[in-house]
Design a protein around this motif. Structure first.
Motif, mmCIF file in Angstrom:
data_model
loop_
_atom_site.group_PDB
_atom_site.id
_atom_site.type_symbol
_atom_site.label_atom_id
_atom_site.label_comp_id
_atom_site.label_asym_id
_atom_site.label_seq_id
_atom_site.Cartn_x
_atom_site.Cartn_y
_atom_site.Cartn_z
ATOM 1 N N VAL A 89 0.415 -1.430 -0.403
ATOM 2 C CA VAL A 89 0.013 0.053 0.354
ATOM 3 C C VAL A 89 1.133 1.504 -0.173
ATOM 4 N N PHE A 90 0.670 2.070 -0.645
ATOM 5 C CA PHE A 90 0.904 3.327 -0.652
ATOM 6 C C PHE A 90 0.181 4.510 0.082
ATOM 7 N N TYR A 91 1.262 5.013 1.378
ATOM 8 C CA TYR A 91 -0.042 5.975 1.786
ATOM 9 C C TYR A 91 0.733 7.102 1.433
ATOM 10 N N THR A 92 0.014 8.058 0.569
ATOM 11 C CA THR A 92 0.300 9.692 0.088
ATOM 12 C C THR A 92 0.253 10.246 1.181
ATOM 13 N N PRO A 93 0.959 11.727 0.922
ATOM 14 C CA PRO A 93 0.552 12.552 1.955
ATOM 15 C C PRO A 93 0.072 13.341 2.115
ATOM 16 N N LYS A 94 -1.489 13.294 1.041
ATOM 17 C CA LYS A 94 -2.974 13.481 0.985
ATOM 18 C C LYS A 94 -3.889 13.019 1.771
ATOM 19 N N GLU A 111 17.865 -2.984 0.970
ATOM 20 C CA GLU A 111 18.439 -3.747 1.809
ATOM 21 C C GLU A 111 18.917 -1.812 1.570
ATOM 22 N N GLU A 112 19.099 -1.228 0.528
ATOM 23 C CA GLU A 112 19.931 0.120 -0.116
ATOM 24 C C GLU A 112 19.128 1.074 0.742
ATOM 25 N N MET A 113 17.969 1.138 1.383
ATOM 26 C CA MET A 113 17.551 2.363 1.147
ATOM 27 C C MET A 113 16.395 2.223 2.799
ATOM 28 N N GLY A 114 16.276 1.120 3.152
ATOM 29 C CA GLY A 114 16.384 0.663 4.953
ATOM 30 C C GLY A 114 14.953 1.672 5.187
ATOM 31 N N HIS A 115 14.594 1.485 6.613
ATOM 32 C CA HIS A 115 13.200 2.787 6.616
ATOM 33 C C HIS A 115 13.957 4.094 6.051
ATOM 34 N N THR A 116 14.814 4.647 6.253
ATOM 35 C CA THR A 116 15.541 6.091 6.478
ATOM 36 C C THR A 116 15.852 6.848 5.156
ATOM 37 N N THR A 117 16.293 6.310 3.616
ATOM 38 C CA THR A 117 16.662 6.697 3.011
ATOM 39 C C THR A 117 15.742 6.715 1.908
ATOM 40 N N VAL A 118 15.112 8.317 1.678
ATOM 41 C CA VAL A 118 13.914 8.275 0.208
ATOM 42 C C VAL A 118 14.493 8.018 -0.952
ATOM 43 N N PHE A 119 13.309 7.190 -1.953
ATOM 44 C CA PHE A 119 13.325 6.938 -2.795
ATOM 45 C C PHE A 119 12.042 7.137 -3.691
ATOM 46 N N ASN A 120 11.766 7.317 -4.879
ATOM 47 C CA ASN A 120 11.158 7.315 -5.900
ATOM 48 C C ASN A 120 10.208 5.937 -5.738
ATOM 49 N N LEU A 121 9.475 6.556 -5.845
ATOM 50 C CA LEU A 121 7.973 4.886 -6.142
ATOM 51 C C LEU A 121 7.296 5.898 -7.251
ATOM 52 N N GLU A 122 8.124 4.773 -8.654
ATOM 53 C CA GLU A 122 7.092 5.136 -9.957
ATOM 54 C C GLU A 122 5.396 3.745 -9.859
ATOM 55 N N PRO A 144 7.752 10.767 -4.034
ATOM 56 C CA PRO A 144 9.187 10.388 -3.481
ATOM 57 C C PRO A 144 8.529 9.850 -1.808
ATOM 58 N N VAL A 145 9.156 8.442 -1.401
ATOM 59 C CA VAL A 145 8.181 7.399 -0.506
ATOM 60 C C VAL A 145 9.474 6.804 0.765
ATOM 61 N N LEU A 146 9.306 7.461 1.298
ATOM 62 C CA LEU A 146 10.200 6.150 2.774
ATOM 63 C C LEU A 146 9.366 4.404 2.477
ATOM 64 N N ILE A 197 4.022 -4.553 1.959
ATOM 65 C CA ILE A 197 4.727 -3.739 2.192
ATOM 66 C C ILE A 197 4.486 -3.080 2.315
ATOM 67 N N ASP A 198 4.987 -1.697 2.803
ATOM 68 C CA ASP A 198 3.988 0.039 3.727
ATOM 69 C C ASP A 198 4.826 0.930 2.933
ATOM 70 N N PHE A 199 4.122 1.624 1.592
ATOM 71 C CA PHE A 199 5.726 2.575 1.414
ATOM 72 C C PHE A 199 4.837 4.147 1.814
ATOM 73 N N TYR A 200 4.996 4.720 2.759
ATOM 74 C CA TYR A 200 4.776 6.078 2.906
ATOM 75 C C TYR A 200 5.266 7.382 2.467
ATOM 76 N N GLY A 201 4.072 8.140 1.627
ATOM 77 C CA GLY A 201 4.418 9.561 0.369
ATOM 78 C C GLY A 201 4.941 10.169 1.688
#
Length: 199
Positions: free
Chosen positions: A32-37, A55-66, A77-79, A95-99
């Protein structure tokens, strides 16, 4: 600072154990992708690229969810927020993605890595760690992936607290400054006697 990594996913149809199980059989992980809105968008992510970016980003580094829908792709941009694993396999089940809004602060639990061998341990003391994570607040792109704490100069009875951390600029800790992270204690008499008995 720019966002360097991208994970491509697709919108997901179908909910519940049946559809989710069929996805996982195809090496696709439901999420699930939770948007900022405040919107929730169900997605499916390819297992291997997801594993690599986790493995690269963990829970702390922002990446783009396309997200791909009807032939169109939109990047956000998500965590990585929450991850569920199979009970005995090292495999994702959900997995949950946080916008995030790159201009607004977020609060994240960041791993603490202790490095070095302290002077106190070399003298017979014991290194005790109290926290393996520290809660930090910053704008998303300023968030460190981890905090490294060098314990080399710690003697017996020395303590490193939150206030001693060397945090990056514009990053602050949410714990009390006196909150202990690690200390070197002297061995108790009983511990020393037990080791002597073993010898």
């Amino acid at each position: 600072m720019n966002i360097e990594k991208t994970l491509s996913v697709q919108k997901r149809e179908g909910y519940g154990k049946g559809p989710s199980g069929r996805l996982r059989a195809q090496k696709l992980i439901p999420g699930v992708f939770y948007t900022p809105k405040g919107e929730n968008i169900s997605v499916q992510a390819p297992a291997l690229p997801l594993q690599k970016i986790y493995e690269e980003m963990g829970h702390t580094t922002v990446f783009n969810l396309e997200i791909e829908e009807n032939g169109q792709k939109t990047a956000y941009p998500v965590l990585i927020w929450q991850v569920q694993f199979h009970p005995y396999k090292r495999a994702f089940t959900h997995i949950d993605f946080y916008g995030v809004d790159l201009d607004k602060e977020v609060t994240v639990d960041v791993p603490v890595e202790f490095v070095g061998t302290s002077r106190g341990v070399k003298l017979g003391g014991v290194l005790e760690t109290y926290r393996e994570m520290v809660r930090l607040t910053s704008k998303p792109l300023n968030m460190p992936q981890k905090i490294t704490v060098d314990v080399t100069d710690m003697g017996i009875n020395d303590t490193i607290s939150v206030g001693d951390l060397k945090l990056p600029e514009n990053v602050r800790a949410e714990f009390d400054q006196n909150y202990a992270l690690v200390t070197v204690i002297s061995k108790s008499k009983d511990d020393a006697e037990e080791e002597g008995d073993e010898d």
